[in-house]
Design a protein around this motif. Structure first.
Motif, PDB file in Angstrom:
ATOM      1  N   LEU A  50     -25.534  46.189  45.071  1.00  0.00           N
ATOM      2  CA  LEU A  50     -25.060  45.272  44.051  1.00  0.00           C
ATOM      3  C   LEU A  50     -24.115  44.062  44.885  1.00  0.00           C
ATOM      4  O   LEU A  50     -23.034  43.573  44.710  1.00  0.00           O
ATOM      5  CB  LEU A  50     -24.181  45.932  43.095  1.00  0.00           C
ATOM      6  N   ALA A  51     -24.522  43.974  46.176  1.00  0.00           N
ATOM      7  CA  ALA A  51     -23.788  43.198  47.012  1.00  0.00           C
ATOM      8  C   ALA A  51     -23.712  41.618  46.715  1.00  0.00           C
ATOM      9  O   ALA A  51     -23.181  40.838  47.381  1.00  0.00           O
ATOM     10  CB  ALA A  51     -24.599  43.378  48.593  1.00  0.00           C
ATOM     11  N   ASP A  52     -24.524  41.310  45.575  1.00  0.00           N
ATOM     12  CA  ASP A  52     -24.338  39.914  45.305  1.00  0.00           C
ATOM     13  C   ASP A  52     -23.383  39.402  44.308  1.00  0.00           C
ATOM     14  O   ASP A  52     -23.283  38.482  43.604  1.00  0.00           O
ATOM     15  CB  ASP A  52     -25.655  39.452  44.621  1.00  0.00           C
ATOM     16  N   VAL A  53     -22.372  40.580  43.928  1.00  0.00           N
ATOM     17  CA  VAL A  53     -21.120  40.271  42.922  1.00  0.00           C
ATOM     18  C   VAL A  53     -20.150  39.462  43.836  1.00  0.00           C
ATOM     19  O   VAL A  53     -20.238  39.229  44.889  1.00  0.00           O
ATOM     20  CB  VAL A  53     -20.323  41.454  42.761  1.00  0.00           C
ATOM     21  N   ASP A  54     -19.425  38.579  42.873  1.00  0.00           N
ATOM     22  CA  ASP A  54     -18.437  37.727  43.544  1.00  0.00           C
ATOM     23  C   ASP A  54     -17.048  38.201  43.410  1.00  0.00           C
ATOM     24  O   ASP A  54     -16.257  37.824  44.339  1.00  0.00           O
ATOM     25  CB  ASP A  54     -18.327  36.557  42.460  1.00  0.00           C
ATOM     26  N   GLU A  55     -16.747  39.461  42.993  1.00  0.00           N
ATOM     27  CA  GLU A  55     -15.591  40.286  43.016  1.00  0.00           C
ATOM     28  C   GLU A  55     -15.591  41.327  43.243  1.00  0.00           C
ATOM     29  O   GLU A  55     -16.560  42.092  42.504  1.00  0.00           O
ATOM     30  CB  GLU A  55     -14.667  39.539  41.771  1.00  0.00           C
ATOM     31  N   LEU A  56     -15.111  42.297  43.794  1.00  0.00           N
ATOM     32  CA  LEU A  56     -15.166  43.647  43.959  1.00  0.00           C
ATOM     33  C   LEU A  56     -13.533  44.270  44.073  1.00  0.00           C
ATOM     34  O   LEU A  56     -12.903  43.977  44.744  1.00  0.00           O
ATOM     35  CB  LEU A  56     -15.540  44.061  45.442  1.00  0.00           C
ATOM     36  N   ASP A  57     -13.297  45.080  43.041  1.00  0.00           N
ATOM     37  CA  ASP A  57     -12.250  45.814  42.895  1.00  0.00           C
ATOM     38  C   ASP A  57     -12.190  47.333  43.063  1.00  0.00           C
ATOM     39  O   ASP A  57     -12.860  47.970  42.373  1.00  0.00           O
ATOM     40  CB  ASP A  57     -11.439  45.614  41.515  1.00  0.00           C
TER      41      ASP A  57
END
Length: 260
Positions: A50-57
């Motif tokens: 899912l490395a195309d997300v814009d934000e990672l929390d």
């Protein structure tokens, strides 16, 4: 000896299905993967899909290490790793050129484990390094010319490099509760602090904010009454100056400076 004895706590296993179900849409339409407070002890490899997300929390977990494969998240603009047990950061974090927000507060990072590659994050606007074990910060952070906010509070710092103090767009520097020598308190004081002014109607304020604003307005009016001013004063009876709690949608405040 029992098998597995002496190992750390076994955290929750994150599956790809769980990760996909944890994707949210942020205020500006970006995709946010929210895995905070999940009891994670090991970086879940499945999220590399899912490395195309814009934000990672990944905040408020029990992570000790972030792998080099974090570099696969090239679209990342927002990375939140606060309140883990991180003892180091990979050098590859410097490849995340789109990153404008990085929070690694409340971890176990030392000056030796803080990668100098952070200076490659040319678009970084907000960097939080507070609540770690830093006794110094690299002068190379002076390369972050777009940086607006820097958190260095609750560390072991005795000085701040001039290259950092004089960053051209720096507006807020929090270096409270560091063991600065008394003779060097000027390392904190000269930093310019810019407060934004926002106008809203009274109905949009919570009780505490409304009370605070009314008190401040009363103080201002009292000050004005002590001065003679023959000119007619403009009146805006329904407009006040609150803090960010007046906003219904906190996402707007989280992203308000992104494109400034």
């Amino acid at each position: 000896m029992a098998k597995g004895k002496g190992k750390g706590p076994k955290g929750k296993k994150i599956t790809l299905k769980t990760a996909k179900n944890s994707i949210r849409i942020s205020f500006d339409g970006g995709r946010r993967l929210d895995l905070s407070k999940m009891g994670i002890t090991t970086f879940p490899k499945c999220i590399l899909k899912l490395a195309d997300v814009d934000e990672l929390d990944l905040s408020r977990n029990m992570l000790k290490k972030i792998p080099n494969s974090i570099e696969k998240f090239q679209k990342l603009r927002w990375l939140d790793l606060h309140s883990n047990q991180l003892e180091e950061l990979p050098k590859t974090v410097g490849t995340l050129q789109n990153l404008f927000y990085l929070n690694i507060c409340n971890n176990k990072l030392t000056s030796k484990t803080l990668p100098e590659e952070l200076n490659l994050l040319k678009n970084l606007r907000i960097l939080n390094l507070g609540l770690n074990c830093l006794d110094s910060i690299p002068s190379t952070l002076g390369a972050l010319k777009e940086l607006k906010e820097l958190g260095l509070f609750d560390n072991l710092l005795t000085t701040i490099p001039n290259s950092v103090k004089t960053l051209p767009r720096l507006q807020k520097l929090n270096a409270e509760r560091n063991p600065f020598p008394e003779s060097k308190k000027e390392y904190i004081d000269p930093i310019k602090r810019v407060e934004s002014l926002y106008l809203v109607q009274e109905k949009d304020l919570c009780c505490s904010c409304l009370k605070t604003c009314q008190e401040e307005r009363d103080k201002l009016n009292k000050f004005k009454n002590t001065m003679s001013c023959p000119s007619k004063k403009l009146s805006f009876p329904l407009l006040l100056t609150p803090n960010s709690t007046a906003m219904d949608n906190q996402e707007q405040w989280r992203l308000k400076d992104e494109y400034l």
